[in-house]
Design an enzyme around this catalytic site. Structure first.
Site, PDB file in Angstrom:
ATOM      1  N   ARG A   1       0.905  -1.186  -0.153  1.00 19.78           N
ATOM      2  CA  ARG A   1       0.116   0.411  -0.080  1.00 19.78           C
ATOM      3  C   ARG A   1       1.058   1.187   0.246  1.00 19.78           C
ATOM      4  O   ARG A   1       2.020   1.114   0.470  1.00 19.78           O
ATOM      5  CB  ARG A   1      -0.407  -0.317   1.056  1.00 19.78           C
ATOM      6  CG  ARG A   1      -2.008  -0.968   0.598  1.00 19.78           C
ATOM      7  CD  ARG A   1      -3.409  -0.924   0.209  1.00 19.78           C
ATOM      8  NE  ARG A   1      -4.612  -1.135  -0.246  1.00 19.78           N
ATOM      9  CZ  ARG A   1      -4.316  -3.092  -0.756  1.00 19.78           C
ATOM     10  NH1 ARG A   1      -2.786  -2.880  -1.459  1.00 19.78           N
ATOM     11  NH2 ARG A   1      -5.379  -3.267  -0.869  1.00 19.78           N
TER      12      ARG A   1
ATOM     13  N   GLU B   1      -4.001   7.057  -5.705  1.00 14.25           N
ATOM     14  CA  GLU B   1      -4.125   6.446  -6.207  1.00 14.25           C
ATOM     15  C   GLU B   1      -5.855   6.749  -7.579  1.00 14.25           C
ATOM     16  O   GLU B   1      -6.629   6.300  -6.597  1.00 14.25           O
ATOM     17  CB  GLU B   1      -4.498   4.698  -6.499  1.00 14.25           C
ATOM     18  CG  GLU B   1      -2.771   4.369  -5.621  1.00 14.25           C
ATOM     19  CD  GLU B   1      -2.838   2.995  -5.474  1.00 14.25           C
ATOM     20  OE1 GLU B   1      -3.827   2.033  -5.619  1.00 14.25           O
ATOM     21  OE2 GLU B   1      -1.551   2.698  -5.042  1.00 14.25           O
TER      22      GLU B   1
ATOM     23  N   HIS C   1       0.044  -0.505  -9.820  1.00 20.01           N
ATOM     24  CA  HIS C   1      -0.790  -1.474  -8.932  1.00 20.01           C
ATOM     25  C   HIS C   1      -1.127  -2.214  -9.618  1.00 20.01           C
ATOM     26  O   HIS C   1      -3.065  -2.538  -9.341  1.00 20.01           O
ATOM     27  CB  HIS C   1      -1.991  -0.292  -8.350  1.00 20.01           C
ATOM     28  CG  HIS C   1      -1.946  -1.184  -6.943  1.00 20.01           C
ATOM     29  ND1 HIS C   1      -3.086  -0.810  -5.952  1.00 20.01           N
ATOM     30  CD2 HIS C   1      -2.353  -2.278  -6.070  1.00 20.01           C
ATOM     31  CE1 HIS C   1      -3.021  -1.162  -4.645  1.00 20.01           C
ATOM     32  NE2 HIS C   1      -2.763  -2.198  -5.341  1.00 20.01           N
TER      33      HIS C   1
END
Length: 324
Positions: free
Chosen positions: A232, A261, A280
């Site tokens: 994360r 994000e 990601h």
């Protein structure tokens, strides 16, 4: 069921349909307003949380909502307190994409230690930089894993025969779990950072570990060390990391997750040739996506059928069953 994002594996979709559920999708990374609109329009009993934030306003819009199933392990994008207040169970689909994420983490390690990006850039610009280049061997380097879960275990398995020395910091993992990785336990994060040439993050983001890597903790790492994050983004203070890269104290970073994000504009980290950035996608493989999708949807189906789920899959504890 509502899926926050445009994709769900075919096997997961079939599992839902066989159980009598229709699947609807939001656009990628829906805003709160868009998410509320879709929830009000379709009134789902279950949500598969993939992209974007699922906050209190969206949770309150679900008149029939009983369960939110994270398409993965990390539930930091879900307002757990709001879900609990609404009587909504939150569950995880942990472990399904562990191999995919681990492979990506190791790929980032290779890319930054072997300096593949600047070498590739030089070749494309017509430069033959062999005379000036001096590389490093991974064999003999010290790898520190933050977390001892399924992904960390898969990373350890991949690098086992490469000659890296592995240490693990995880205050919640039993001694036998770390021993099974063939790793040495670090009792404090400061100890792990001080003895690691490469640190790879594999832990959830919580209120207690936000900016785990900051100016102070990055300074504990040996000169010319490396950071990899497939967990994360909020675990790293990106401004502090950029400063450490620019000073040369951190030799390279491989990042698949970010504080925001998707990022607004181009991240300042993109200006450094010491950094590899990916959007990601570490767990976004056909194989991993199928396993996670089936776990996420299967959890909803089983829960709504009144079946007990393993405690490890539950992200919150409701005061009483929704079926009582």
């Amino acid at each position: 069921m509502l899926v926050t994002g445009p994709y769900l594996a075919d096997q997961a979709r079939q599992l839902a349909e066989d159980a009598g559920y229709a699947i609807f999708h939001t656009p990628p990374y829906p805003t709160t307003e868009v998410l509320v609109e879709y929830i009000q329009r379709h009134d789902p009993v279950g949500i598969v949380s993939r992209m974007g934030q699922l906050g209190a306003e969206a949770m309150a819009a679900g008149q029939s909502l009983k369960i939110v199933s994270k398409h993965g392990a990390g539930v930091d994008n879900i307002d757990i307190d709001a879900a609990t207040q609404q009587g909504v169970q939150v569950i995880r689909a942990a472990g399904g994409n562990a191999i995919s994420v681990a492979e990506h983490a190791v790929a980032l390690i290779f890319a930054i230690v072997k300096r593949l990006r600047p070498l590739d850039t030089g070749m494309r610009a017509g430069r033959w930089e062999k005379a000036e280049f001096l590389g490093r061997e991974l064999s003999g380097m010290r790898l520190g894993l933050v977390g001892a879960g399924a992904i960390a275990a898969a990373v350890a398995k991949i690098v086992k025969e490469m000659g890296l020395e592995i240490s693990v910091y995880d205050p919640y993992a039993p001694a036998e779990a770390i021993e099974a990785l063939g790793a040495r336990r670090a009792d404090r994060i400061e100890d792990l950072l001080g003895q690691s040439d490469i640190v790879s993050l594999h832990c959830p983001l919580t209120k207690d570990n936000a900016h785990l890597l900051n100016a102070e903790t990055l300074a504990l790492m040996p000169p010319n060390s490396y950071i990899v994050n497939t967990s994360r983004g909020g675990l790293i203070d990106e401004k502090a990391l950029l400063a450490a890269l620019e000073s040369g104290h951190i030799a390279g970073a491989g990042l698949d997750t970010f504080e925001q994000e998707p990022p607004v504009g181009t991240s300042p980290l993109a200006n450094s040739d010491r950094v590899i950035l990916t959007p990601h996608v570490a767990g976004v493989t056909e194989e991993g996506g199928t396993r996670v999708g089936v776990l996420a949807v299967g959890g909803i189906v089983d829960f709504l059928a009144g079946k007990a789920l393993p405690k490890a899959r539950l992200a919150n504890e409701l005061p009483e069953s929704i079926f009582s």
